[in-house]
Design a protein around this motif. Structure first.
Motif, PDB file in Angstrom:
ATOM      1  N   TRP A 104      35.631  59.536  23.922  1.00  0.00           N
ATOM      2  CA  TRP A 104      36.138  60.687  24.672  1.00  0.00           C
ATOM      3  C   TRP A 104      36.134  61.945  23.800  1.00  0.00           C
ATOM      4  O   TRP A 104      35.744  63.016  24.243  1.00  0.00           O
ATOM      5  CB  TRP A 104      37.532  60.419  25.228  1.00  0.00           C
ATOM      6  N   MET A 105      36.561  61.803  22.546  1.00  0.00           N
ATOM      7  CA  MET A 105      36.536  62.939  21.613  1.00  0.00           C
ATOM      8  C   MET A 105      35.095  63.426  21.415  1.00  0.00           C
ATOM      9  O   MET A 105      34.847  64.626  21.306  1.00  0.00           O
ATOM     10  CB  MET A 105      37.113  62.543  20.245  1.00  0.00           C
ATOM     11  N   SER A 106      34.162  62.498  21.415  1.00  0.00           N
ATOM     12  CA  SER A 106      32.754  62.848  21.260  1.00  0.00           C
ATOM     13  C   SER A 106      32.270  63.694  22.434  1.00  0.00           C
ATOM     14  O   SER A 106      31.576  64.701  22.251  1.00  0.00           O
ATOM     15  CB  SER A 106      31.911  61.576  21.143  1.00  0.00           C
ATOM     16  N   VAL A 107      32.635  63.296  23.629  1.00  0.00           N
ATOM     17  CA  VAL A 107      32.261  64.073  24.819  1.00  0.00           C
ATOM     18  C   VAL A 107      32.890  65.459  24.757  1.00  0.00           C
ATOM     19  O   VAL A 107      32.243  66.469  25.049  1.00  0.00           O
ATOM     20  CB  VAL A 107      32.688  63.334  26.115  1.00  0.00           C
ATOM     21  N   TRP A 108      34.129  65.530  24.352  1.00  0.00           N
ATOM     22  CA  TRP A 108      34.837  66.808  24.230  1.00  0.00           C
ATOM     23  C   TRP A 108      34.139  67.702  23.204  1.00  0.00           C
ATOM     24  O   TRP A 108      33.937  68.891  23.429  1.00  0.00           O
ATOM     25  CB  TRP A 108      36.281  66.539  23.831  1.00  0.00           C
ATOM     26  N   GLU A 109      33.740  67.124  22.069  1.00  0.00           N
ATOM     27  CA  GLU A 109      33.052  67.894  21.037  1.00  0.00           C
ATOM     28  C   GLU A 109      31.702  68.407  21.536  1.00  0.00           C
ATOM     29  O   GLU A 109      31.305  69.532  21.245  1.00  0.00           O
ATOM     30  CB  GLU A 109      32.873  67.031  19.777  1.00  0.00           C
ATOM     31  N   ILE A 110      31.009  67.607  22.312  1.00  0.00           N
ATOM     32  CA  ILE A 110      29.723  68.030  22.884  1.00  0.00           C
ATOM     33  C   ILE A 110      29.929  69.215  23.821  1.00  0.00           C
ATOM     34  O   ILE A 110      29.166  70.181  23.803  1.00  0.00           O
ATOM     35  CB  ILE A 110      29.026  66.859  23.608  1.00  0.00           C
ATOM     36  N   ARG A 111      30.973  69.163  24.620  1.00  0.00           N
ATOM     37  CA  ARG A 111      31.266  70.280  25.538  1.00  0.00           C
ATOM     38  C   ARG A 111      31.552  71.563  24.762  1.00  0.00           C
ATOM     39  O   ARG A 111      31.093  72.641  25.133  1.00  0.00           O
ATOM     40  CB  ARG A 111      32.427  69.922  26.456  1.00  0.00           C
ATOM     41  N   ILE A 112      32.306  71.458  23.681  1.00  0.00           N
ATOM     42  CA  ILE A 112      32.598  72.633  22.854  1.00  0.00           C
ATOM     43  C   ILE A 112      31.317  73.142  22.195  1.00  0.00           C
ATOM     44  O   ILE A 112      31.109  74.349  22.071  1.00  0.00           O
ATOM     45  CB  ILE A 112      33.682  72.307  21.812  1.00  0.00           C
ATOM     46  N   SER A 113      30.455  72.233  21.802  1.00  0.00           N
ATOM     47  CA  SER A 113      29.175  72.602  21.200  1.00  0.00           C
ATOM     48  C   SER A 113      28.334  73.404  22.188  1.00  0.00           C
ATOM     49  O   SER A 113      27.695  74.399  21.819  1.00  0.00           O
ATOM     50  CB  SER A 113      28.429  71.336  20.776  1.00  0.00           C
ATOM     51  N   VAL A 114      28.348  72.987  23.428  1.00  0.00           N
ATOM     52  CA  VAL A 114      27.607  73.713  24.463  1.00  0.00           C
ATOM     53  C   VAL A 114      28.195  75.106  24.657  1.00  0.00           C
ATOM     54  O   VAL A 114      27.464  76.086  24.820  1.00  0.00           O
ATOM     55  CB  VAL A 114      27.588  72.910  25.786  1.00  0.00           C
ATOM     56  N   GLU A 115      29.520  75.220  24.601  1.00  0.00           N
ATOM     57  CA  GLU A 115      30.162  76.539  24.694  1.00  0.00           C
ATOM     58  C   GLU A 115      29.709  77.436  23.543  1.00  0.00           C
ATOM     59  O   GLU A 115      29.491  78.633  23.735  1.00  0.00           O
ATOM     60  CB  GLU A 115      31.682  76.398  24.659  1.00  0.00           C
ATOM     61  N   ALA A 116      29.565  76.853  22.357  1.00  0.00           N
ATOM     62  CA  ALA A 116      29.110  77.625  21.199  1.00  0.00           C
ATOM     63  C   ALA A 116      27.691  78.148  21.427  1.00  0.00           C
ATOM     64  O   ALA A 116      27.379  79.292  21.090  1.00  0.00           O
ATOM     65  CB  ALA A 116      29.151  76.776  19.932  1.00  0.00           C
ATOM     66  N   LEU A 117      26.862  77.319  21.996  1.00  0.00           N
ATOM     67  CA  LEU A 117      25.492  77.755  22.293  1.00  0.00           C
ATOM     68  C   LEU A 117      25.487  78.862  23.342  1.00  0.00           C
ATOM     69  O   LEU A 117      24.687  79.799  23.259  1.00  0.00           O
ATOM     70  CB  LEU A 117      24.641  76.565  22.751  1.00  0.00           C
ATOM     71  N   ASP A 118      26.389  78.768  24.316  1.00  0.00           N
ATOM     72  CA  ASP A 118      26.501  79.826  25.324  1.00  0.00           C
ATOM     73  C   ASP A 118      26.904  81.155  24.689  1.00  0.00           C
ATOM     74  O   ASP A 118      26.360  82.201  25.036  1.00  0.00           O
ATOM     75  CB  ASP A 118      27.514  79.442  26.409  1.00  0.00           C
ATOM     76  N   VAL A 119      27.849  81.121  23.756  1.00  0.00           N
ATOM     77  CA  VAL A 119      28.266  82.341  23.054  1.00  0.00           C
ATOM     78  C   VAL A 119      27.074  82.930  22.306  1.00  0.00           C
ATOM     79  O   VAL A 119      26.829  84.135  22.347  1.00  0.00           O
ATOM     80  CB  VAL A 119      29.436  82.054  22.073  1.00  0.00           C
ATOM     81  N   HIS A 120      26.329  82.068  21.660  1.00  0.00           N
ATOM     82  CA  HIS A 120      25.152  82.505  20.904  1.00  0.00           C
ATOM     83  C   HIS A 120      24.101  83.121  21.837  1.00  0.00           C
ATOM     84  O   HIS A 120      23.522  84.167  21.535  1.00  0.00           O
ATOM     85  CB  HIS A 120      24.571  81.312  20.145  1.00  0.00           C
ATOM     86  N   LEU A 121      23.879  82.479  22.974  1.00  0.00           N
ATOM     87  CA  LEU A 121      22.897  83.000  23.934  1.00  0.00           C
ATOM     88  C   LEU A 121      23.351  84.329  24.546  1.00  0.00           C
ATOM     89  O   LEU A 121      22.532  85.207  24.806  1.00  0.00           O
ATOM     90  CB  LEU A 121      22.629  81.970  25.032  1.00  0.00           C
ATOM     91  N   GLN A 122      24.654  84.479  24.764  1.00  0.00           N
ATOM     92  CA  GLN A 122      25.172  85.744  25.278  1.00  0.00           C
ATOM     93  C   GLN A 122      24.909  86.865  24.281  1.00  0.00           C
ATOM     94  O   GLN A 122      24.566  87.980  24.671  1.00  0.00           O
ATOM     95  CB  GLN A 122      26.670  85.643  25.560  1.00  0.00           C
ATOM     96  N   GLU A 123      25.051  86.564  23.016  1.00  0.00           N
ATOM     97  CA  GLU A 123      24.787  87.546  21.966  1.00  0.00           C
ATOM     98  C   GLU A 123      23.317  87.978  21.996  1.00  0.00           C
ATOM     99  O   GLU A 123      23.006  89.161  21.907  1.00  0.00           O
ATOM    100  CB  GLU A 123      25.140  86.941  20.609  1.00  0.00           C
ATOM    101  N   TYR A 124      22.404  87.014  22.152  1.00  0.00           N
ATOM    102  CA  TYR A 124      20.979  87.335  22.250  1.00  0.00           C
ATOM    103  C   TYR A 124      20.682  88.136  23.511  1.00  0.00           C
ATOM    104  O   TYR A 124      19.882  89.065  23.499  1.00  0.00           O
ATOM    105  CB  TYR A 124      20.119  86.070  22.237  1.00  0.00           C
ATOM    106  N   ASN A 125      21.354  87.766  24.582  1.00  0.00           N
ATOM    107  CA  ASN A 125      21.149  88.465  25.853  1.00  0.00           C
ATOM    108  C   ASN A 125      21.577  89.921  25.731  1.00  0.00           C
ATOM    109  O   ASN A 125      20.885  90.818  26.215  1.00  0.00           O
ATOM    110  CB  ASN A 125      21.933  87.748  26.967  1.00  0.00           C
ATOM    111  N   LEU A 126      22.707  90.187  25.079  1.00  0.00           N
ATOM    112  CA  LEU A 126      23.171  91.568  24.881  1.00  0.00           C
ATOM    113  C   LEU A 126      22.200  92.365  24.023  1.00  0.00           C
ATOM    114  O   LEU A 126      21.894  93.508  24.338  1.00  0.00           O
ATOM    115  CB  LEU A 126      24.563  91.580  24.250  1.00  0.00           C
TER     116      LEU A 126
END
Length: 132
Positions: A104-126
């Motif tokens: 379960w912690m692994s799934v949670w960490e994967i979800r947070i990892s995806v959020e990190a990628l979204d933040v990174h992609l938003q930065e590129y988009n800007l």
């Protein structure tokens, strides 16, 4: 319920591979953290740092739960080998619960990892929109 010595032994390769995967995730994050540019204090960088902190803590918990699961699995085998079948079954059940928690912690960490990628992609988009 009676279980044999081979029942907990089935988990050995699975738990070992899981711990190896967790270690690889930790090493990758540690590498990212060590190369992180501390001079950059943008809002995006602050979000990334917070995200990395959360992920490191989750990976620590994942590793602890996985190791504890492995420990209980060995203890269950020892109890079964010593002909304490009922005790071995209960300990093995505890091992499975810890393994489930670790996953379960692994799934949670994967979800947070995806959020990190979204933040990174938003930065590129800007930055892309600014160039237009």
């Amino acid at each position: 319920m009676m279980i044999t010595l081979t029942t907990p032994a089935i988990l050995f390769p699975a738990i070992s591979l899981l711990l190896l995967a967790y270690t690889n995730r930790f090493v990758t994050l540690a590498s990212i953290i060590r190369t992180f540019d501390s001079t950059e204090i943008s809002e995006s960088a602050q979000k990334q740092i917070a995200n990395l902190r959360k992920r490191i803590q989750l990976i620590k918990r994942m590793q602890e739960a996985g190791a504890a699961s492995f420990f209980l699995c060995v203890l269950a085998m020892l109890a079964i080998y010593s002909e304490y079948q009922q005790l071995g079954s209960w300990i093995f059940g505890g091992s499975l619960v810890l393994l489930l928690y670790s996953l379960w912690m692994s799934v949670w960490e994967i979800r947070i990892s995806v959020e990190a990628l979204d933040v990174h992609l938003q930065e590129y988009n800007l930055s892309y929109k600014k160039r237009k």
